[in-house]
Design a protein around this motif. Structure first.
Motif, PDB file in Angstrom:
ATOM      1  N   GLU A  63       0.700  -0.878  -0.222  1.00 46.07           N
ATOM      2  CA  GLU A  63       0.047   0.042   0.057  1.00 46.07           C
ATOM      3  C   GLU A  63       0.668   1.016   0.555  1.00 46.07           C
ATOM      4  O   GLU A  63       0.334   2.434  -0.254  1.00 46.07           O
ATOM      5  N   SER A  64       2.214   1.155   0.714  1.00 47.11           N
ATOM      6  CA  SER A  64       3.345   2.349   0.552  1.00 47.11           C
ATOM      7  C   SER A  64       3.577   2.568  -0.101  1.00 47.11           C
ATOM      8  O   SER A  64       3.869   3.941  -0.735  1.00 47.11           O
ATOM      9  N   ARG A  65       4.018   1.711  -1.307  1.00 42.39           N
ATOM     10  CA  ARG A  65       4.614   1.857  -2.957  1.00 42.39           C
ATOM     11  C   ARG A  65       5.861   1.998  -1.702  1.00 42.39           C
ATOM     12  O   ARG A  65       6.982   2.111  -3.003  1.00 42.39           O
ATOM     13  N   ASP A  66       6.382   1.531  -1.265  1.00 45.66           N
ATOM     14  CA  ASP A  66       7.909   1.938  -1.337  1.00 45.66           C
ATOM     15  C   ASP A  66       8.031   1.169  -0.789  1.00 45.66           C
ATOM     16  O   ASP A  66       9.921   0.607  -0.090  1.00 45.66           O
ATOM     17  N   GLY A  67       7.460  -0.631   0.189  1.00 45.61           N
ATOM     18  CA  GLY A  67       7.853  -1.541   0.340  1.00 45.61           C
ATOM     19  C   GLY A  67       8.030  -1.716   2.254  1.00 45.61           C
ATOM     20  O   GLY A  67       8.690  -2.650   2.194  1.00 45.61           O
ATOM     21  N   ARG A  68       7.744  -0.464   2.551  1.00 48.48           N
ATOM     22  CA  ARG A  68       7.682  -0.562   4.223  1.00 48.48           C
ATOM     23  C   ARG A  68       6.630  -0.854   4.041  1.00 48.48           C
ATOM     24  O   ARG A  68       5.521  -1.126   3.958  1.00 48.48           O
ATOM     25  N   PRO A  69       5.945  -1.550   5.558  1.00 45.42           N
ATOM     26  CA  PRO A  69       4.854  -2.392   5.650  1.00 45.42           C
ATOM     27  C   PRO A  69       4.159  -1.416   6.437  1.00 45.42           C
ATOM     28  O   PRO A  69       4.271   0.001   6.934  1.00 45.42           O
ATOM     29  N   PHE A  70       2.282  -1.654   6.066  1.00 47.79           N
ATOM     30  CA  PHE A  70       1.561  -0.962   6.667  1.00 47.79           C
ATOM     31  C   PHE A  70       0.799  -1.909   7.122  1.00 47.79           C
ATOM     32  O   PHE A  70      -0.212  -2.319   7.371  1.00 47.79           O
ATOM     33  N   ILE A  71       0.536  -1.327   8.932  1.00 48.06           N
ATOM     34  CA  ILE A  71      -0.031  -2.217   9.372  1.00 48.06           C
ATOM     35  C   ILE A  71      -1.795  -1.856  10.007  1.00 48.06           C
ATOM     36  O   ILE A  71      -1.501  -0.838  10.257  1.00 48.06           O
ATOM     37  N   PHE A  72      -2.075  -3.017   9.947  1.00 48.53           N
ATOM     38  CA  PHE A  72      -3.115  -2.946  10.465  1.00 48.53           C
ATOM     39  C   PHE A  72      -3.826  -4.626  11.604  1.00 48.53           C
ATOM     40  O   PHE A  72      -3.162  -5.253  11.441  1.00 48.53           O
ATOM     41  N   GLU A  73      -4.976  -4.253  11.907  1.00 45.75           N
ATOM     42  CA  GLU A  73      -4.554  -5.407  13.139  1.00 45.75           C
ATOM     43  C   GLU A  73      -6.367  -6.368  13.526  1.00 45.75           C
ATOM     44  O   GLU A  73      -7.493  -4.702  13.107  1.00 45.75           O
ATOM     45  N   ASN A  74      -6.205  -7.097  12.992  1.00 46.27           N
ATOM     46  CA  ASN A  74      -7.948  -7.395  13.567  1.00 46.27           C
ATOM     47  C   ASN A  74      -9.347  -7.331  13.051  1.00 46.27           C
ATOM     48  O   ASN A  74     -10.144  -6.386  12.691  1.00 46.27           O
ATOM     49  N   PHE A  75      -8.747  -7.677  11.454  1.00 44.41           N
ATOM     50  CA  PHE A  75     -10.074  -7.778  10.400  1.00 44.41           C
ATOM     51  C   PHE A  75     -11.167  -8.534  10.182  1.00 44.41           C
ATOM     52  O   PHE A  75     -10.253  -9.598  10.394  1.00 44.41           O
ATOM     53  N   VAL A  76     -12.336  -8.392  10.576  1.00 47.99           N
ATOM     54  CA  VAL A  76     -13.054  -9.580  10.747  1.00 47.99           C
ATOM     55  C   VAL A  76     -14.307  -9.270   9.578  1.00 47.99           C
ATOM     56  O   VAL A  76     -14.658  -8.368   9.461  1.00 47.99           O
ATOM     57  N   SER A  77     -14.582  -9.870   8.537  1.00 44.93           N
ATOM     58  CA  SER A  77     -16.094  -9.809   7.878  1.00 44.93           C
ATOM     59  C   SER A  77     -16.921 -10.497   7.935  1.00 44.93           C
ATOM     60  O   SER A  77     -16.301 -12.338   7.453  1.00 44.93           O
ATOM     61  N   THR A  78     -17.936 -11.053   6.959  1.00 47.81           N
ATOM     62  CA  THR A  78     -18.687 -11.335   6.664  1.00 47.81           C
ATOM     63  C   THR A  78     -20.091 -11.004   5.716  1.00 47.81           C
ATOM     64  O   THR A  78     -20.116  -9.973   5.828  1.00 47.81           O
ATOM     65  N   GLY A  79     -20.470 -12.073   4.595  1.00 45.55           N
ATOM     66  CA  GLY A  79     -21.748 -11.967   3.859  1.00 45.55           C
ATOM     67  C   GLY A  79     -22.538 -12.621   3.785  1.00 45.55           C
ATOM     68  O   GLY A  79     -22.377 -13.732   4.135  1.00 45.55           O
ATOM     69  N   GLY A  80     -23.523 -12.568   2.830  1.00 50.79           N
ATOM     70  CA  GLY A  80     -24.143 -13.220   2.614  1.00 50.79           C
ATOM     71  C   GLY A  80     -24.950 -13.336   1.224  1.00 50.79           C
ATOM     72  O   GLY A  80     -25.068 -11.777   0.368  1.00 50.79           O
ATOM     73  N   TRP A  81     -25.520 -14.722   0.221  1.00 53.73           N
ATOM     74  CA  TRP A  81     -25.757 -14.139  -1.005  1.00 53.73           C
ATOM     75  C   TRP A  81     -27.729 -14.695  -1.266  1.00 53.73           C
ATOM     76  O   TRP A  81     -27.724 -15.856  -0.324  1.00 53.73           O
ATOM     77  N   ILE A  82     -28.291 -14.335  -2.311  1.00 52.50           N
ATOM     78  CA  ILE A  82     -29.805 -14.929  -2.625  1.00 52.50           C
ATOM     79  C   ILE A  82     -29.684 -14.803  -3.976  1.00 52.50           C
ATOM     80  O   ILE A  82     -29.129 -13.954  -4.617  1.00 52.50           O
ATOM     81  N   SER A  83     -29.810 -15.761  -4.584  1.00 51.24           N
ATOM     82  CA  SER A  83     -30.414 -16.457  -6.448  1.00 51.24           C
ATOM     83  C   SER A  83     -31.983 -16.879  -6.298  1.00 51.24           C
ATOM     84  O   SER A  83     -31.761 -18.351  -6.205  1.00 51.24           O
ATOM     85  N   THR A  84     -32.509 -16.183  -6.794  1.00 49.75           N
ATOM     86  CA  THR A  84     -33.522 -16.642  -6.644  1.00 49.75           C
ATOM     87  C   THR A  84     -34.011 -17.680  -8.103  1.00 49.75           C
ATOM     88  O   THR A  84     -33.306 -16.986  -9.619  1.00 49.75           O
TER      89      THR A  84
END
Length: 853
Positions: A599-620
């Motif tokens: 993300e930084s474009r210069d090779g250094r790390p960018f830290i984020f913590e404890n990401f959670v995602s959930t989702g659902g779908w339907i198709s009739t």
């Protein structure tokens, strides 16, 4: 867009790691081959259909009243494989198939018994599966269980065709010219098919035995049956073909087909109008019985579909699916190894300009393709060969001095030559080993690229375990800089049969791996591991036709420095009900600290913590007049000092107004509150910001199909995206954390990173197939783009500003003919005199263009 390697991650890579990885994967490959050869089971019995030659070609009208059909061998007793397995059809729903052949074609007749009131027959465009019953015949002239040619006939009278093999599945971009007819009867529907030998690749043999399969689907309940039984729990579809006996004296025809075309274009933009008339031709030529040359001598891609542009804030390039027919049809061999991304040919120029402060540039958005050729085919004993070559012209940018008005031209893409060589060996009915090389040579001081891959796809004889591996090397010649050689690998091993399945995969790329001259590689410097488990059913139980649970975990590292990057795990569930509705959900968890090195474009790390995602779908169930698809997702971070919350949803209702008219609308909404990412850079230092982003997309599509030869289509898309940054901005510390101590904010940054981006596209098209393989296509298209910093404007204000931008309006009319050399030859063989000669010549002229009766 320039093509370059990530210099900040390009450190010297020890060759010992490459050699160890190569030796390890070769040992895996050898062990698995030995296991596959010793893991044999008896080959199941195959049904046999006997075919007899005819002296009189049947009339293709869907009425099975010719004498040849009265005594032909019958293929019947179809067996169900979806959604239930092993059921037979009652007498009133039985299927009966017969075949015959002559020197020019092979013919199929089928009677599909059913209640005519229950037969679904929606009219759709060619190669589209609407709410329609269908019948298919599958040919495998090599009888190798891997290389099929599929022909589909729908109860509506429409056609579809595809080539298929275990590597790519079914490829419907392949198109052949053949004839079929359908008739709805009091007790079902009947059809006749004529398959000219030019559509099939086969060697000349005295008494060949072909692989053959027939399939039928009742669309109302998605029940599908085949003549030779299929076990859907394991193996590829081709393993379950029957055999066609009785062919004799077949001689492959001269496969030479011309596609001359002309296109007229009217292009209006910002008060200026241009008219263009283009002439060109595509050619297909059968070099041998099994190898075909395809060439586009004077390319014209003016009617290719538009790209769905989006605002790209990420570190990787934005890419789009291929829309040009020449580059989508018959490219299965060239796709092996992941080294070929066809949009590189004729893409935006690769050169960069060094402009003075008082200069501005006008750079073409694409490079003209001068011509392209591909040769591909496969011998009866499994050897495949593919050759590809394309040439693009030298392209110039115009640079203007804003003070003096003087202009000059500078090369931004030289004359370039793109090449691919593929050698492939299939064996065992389910396995293959391939060697692929791609090469790009550019004139002058521009970079050249070369990449090679060794690919193995191995399945044991029980079709229960699969081992895949890809070993890839790249070399980029930077002309004025030292060339770089990189290495990449991929390995997959897993159980691929039965209810319970599992797999392990590993993906590796060093810091110098670079294939983006002719391939597509978003990133290098990776050492990733993945494990997957799943449980799925194949037969109905309770209220469900089938369901599937899956669980996964991924562990990712960098190669250099050898350090942890990301970790996640999760799972999903999907189910299909007996009412033909479907639904599912998913969960993804990224626990602890995650290190984003890009993300930084210069090779250094960018830290984020404890990401959670959930989702659902339907198709009739699409069989209903009104059906709907919907999907929703949410995500958040559990991190001190962060308040990220994301959600997105889409809803896509569709209405089948009649069997001829289908309308579909789509609404897509995406919102990210408290997201953080790259905004700009100052003095080579990345500046990051916290931002709110909102995306709204509206789409509308409509299709009116008059009959299988006339159709009208509408496609509309409006995309609106706003990015609004907080006042204070961040710089990135070496430990991966962000700080505001540098004092950057929106006032002193020097540029406004806020964005309001909109696009608008409309395509209205009419297609008329006036003869077999010959089309008249009219296309109207308009496009608008808007990009500014007014991120706080609402939807209506942004739409108003969008329509103040210049609109591009394009109208094009394309006429394309299909001319078979064999028809031309037979036309000039006729030697008659007087009125009889004139009458015969007129009849043959009709056949020359394969006109419909």
């Amino acid at each position: 867009m320039s093509i370059h390697s990530n210099k900040s991650l390009s450190h010297h890579q020890p060759t010992s790691m490459n050699l160890r990885s190569l030796l390890t994967l070769l040992c895996f490959c050898y062990a698995f081959i030995c296991l596959a050869q010793n893991d044999s089971i008896p080959i199941p019995d195959k049904k046999i259909l006997n075919i007899e030659r005819t002296d009189q070609k049947p009339k293709i009208d869907g009425i099975l009243d010719e004498d040849i059909w009265q005594n032909a061998d019958i293929a019947t007793d179809f067996i169900q494989f979806r959604p239930e397995i092993g059921n037979t059809l009652p007498k009133e729903k039985r299927t009966e198939v017969k075949m015959t052949y002559d020197d020019k074609a092979i013919y199929v007749a089928a009677y599909l018994y059913d209640d005519p009131e229950l037969i679904m027959k929606q009219l759709v465009n060619r190669d589209n599966f609407g709410q329609t019953d269908f019948f298919s015949v599958i040919f495998n002239p090599n009888n190798d269980a891997q290389n099929d040619t599929n022909f589909f006939v729908f109860s509506s009278g429409q056609q579809a065709d595809a080539i298929a093999n275990p590597s790519i599945g079914e490829d419907f971009s392949w198109n052949a010219v053949w004839q079929s007819a359908v008739k709805i009867n009091d007790d079902g529907w009947s059809l006749e098919i004529e398959i000219p030998y030019r559509t099939l690749r086969f060697a000349e043999e005295k008494n060949p035995i072909w692989g053959i399969q027939f399939s039928r689907q009742f669309r109302r309940d998605r029940a599908q049956y085949t003549w030779n039984p299929v076990d859907p729990t394991k193996g590829n579809f081709g393993l379950y073909h029957g055999e066609l006996h009785g062919l004799s004296g077949l001689k492959p025809p001269t496969r030479l087909i011309f596609y001359p075309f002309t296109t007229g274009i009217l292009d209006s933009f910002d008060g200026e109008t241009e008219t263009t008339l283009r002439l060109g031709m595509d050619v297909k030529y059968g070099i041998t019985d099994n190898f075909t040359l395809d060439a586009t001598l004077i390319p014209d891609f003016s009617q290719a579909g538009f790209d769905n542009l989006v605002l790209n804030l990420g570190p990787f390039e934005q890419t789009f699916a291929e829309q040009r027919q020449f580059f989508t049809e018959g490219v299965d061999l060239f796709s092996k190894g992941g080294l070929f991304f066809s949009r590189r040919v004729g893409s935006a120029p690769t050169g960069e300009l060094d402009l003075a402060d008082n200069e501005e540039s006008d750079v073409p958005s694409e490079v003209k393709v001068l011509n392209a050729v591909k040769v591909s085919g496969r011998t009866k004993d499994g050897w495949g060969l593919g050759l590809f070559n394309a040439i693009t012209e030298k392209t110039f940018a115009t640079i203007t001095n804003t003070d003096t008005g003087e202009s000059r031209q500078e090369v931004v893409e030289p004359f370039a030559n793109y090449n691919i060589l593929v050698v492939d060996k299939q064996f065992g009915g389910n396995s293959a080993i391939s060697l692929i090389n791609t090469n790009v040579i550019r004139e002058g001081e521009f970079r050249d690229g070369n990449a090679t891959a060794l690919v193995a796809n191995l399945v044991n004889k029980k079709n229960t375990y699969r081992f895949d591996t890809e070993l890839r090397m790249s070399n980029v010649n930077y002309q004025n800089e030292p060339s770089e050689t990189g290495f990449s690998s991929f390995m997959f091993v897993g159980k691929v049969a039965g209810n319970f399945r599992y797999s392990f995969d590993h993906r590796f790329a060093d810091t110098k791996y670079e294939i983006n001259d002719l391939g597509l590689n978003f990133r290098n410097n990776r050492n990733d591991f993945g494990i997957d488990f799943s449980y799925q059913t194949f037969e109905p139980s309770g209220k469900l036709n089938n369901y599937r649970f899956n669980f996964f975990t991924n562990y990712r590292r960098l190669v250099r420095p050898d350090t942890f990057s990301r970790f996640n795990f999760g799972g999903g569930y999907r189910a299909f009900t007996k009412k033909l509705d479907a639904y599912g959900f998913r969960l993804n968890i990224e626990p602890g600290k995650q290190y984003d090195f890009f993300e930084s474009r210069d090779g250094r790390p960018f830290i984020f913590e404890n990401f959670v995602s959930t989702g659902g779908w339907i198709s009739t169930n699409y069989n209903r007049v009104f059906a709907i698809d919907s999907r929703a997702n949410i995500g958040t971070l559990f991190e001190d000092g962060r308040d990220l919350f994301t959600y997105d949803f889409n809803i896509q209702p569709r209405v089948r107004v009649s069997d001829k008219l289908l309308l579909a609308y789509g609404f897509f909404f995406n919102y990210r509150n408290g997201d953080r990412g790259y905004a700009t850079e100052v003095d080579d230092q990345p500046i990051l910001g916290e931002r709110n982003r909102q995306i709204i997309t509206n789409t509308l599509s409509g299709n009116y199909t008059f009959n299988p030869f006339h159709s009208l289509g509408l496609t509309f898309r409006h995309y609106w995206d706003t990015v609004n940054y907080d006042y204070e901005l961040f710089t990135l510390l070496d430990n991966g954390r962000l700080t505001t101590d540098s004092g950057f904010n929106l006032d002193n940054l020097g540029e406004d990173p806020n964005i309001n981006f909109s696009t608008w596209n409309v395509d209205l098209s009419y297609s008329w197939q006036f003869a077999q393989g010959s089309f008249l296509t009219a296309l109207y298209r308009n496009q608008i783009f808007s990009f500014d910093e007014n991120s706080e404007d609402g939807f209506s204000e942004s739409l108003d500003l969008l329509f103040r931008e210049p609109m591009q309006n394009i109208f094009s009319l394309r006429l394309q003919f299909f001319i078979d050399y064999n028809n031309v030859k037979s036309l000039f063989k006729k030697k008659h005199k007087g009125q009889g000669e004139q009458s015969d010549m007129m009849g043959n002229t009709s056949r020359l263009f394969n006109a419909f009766p």
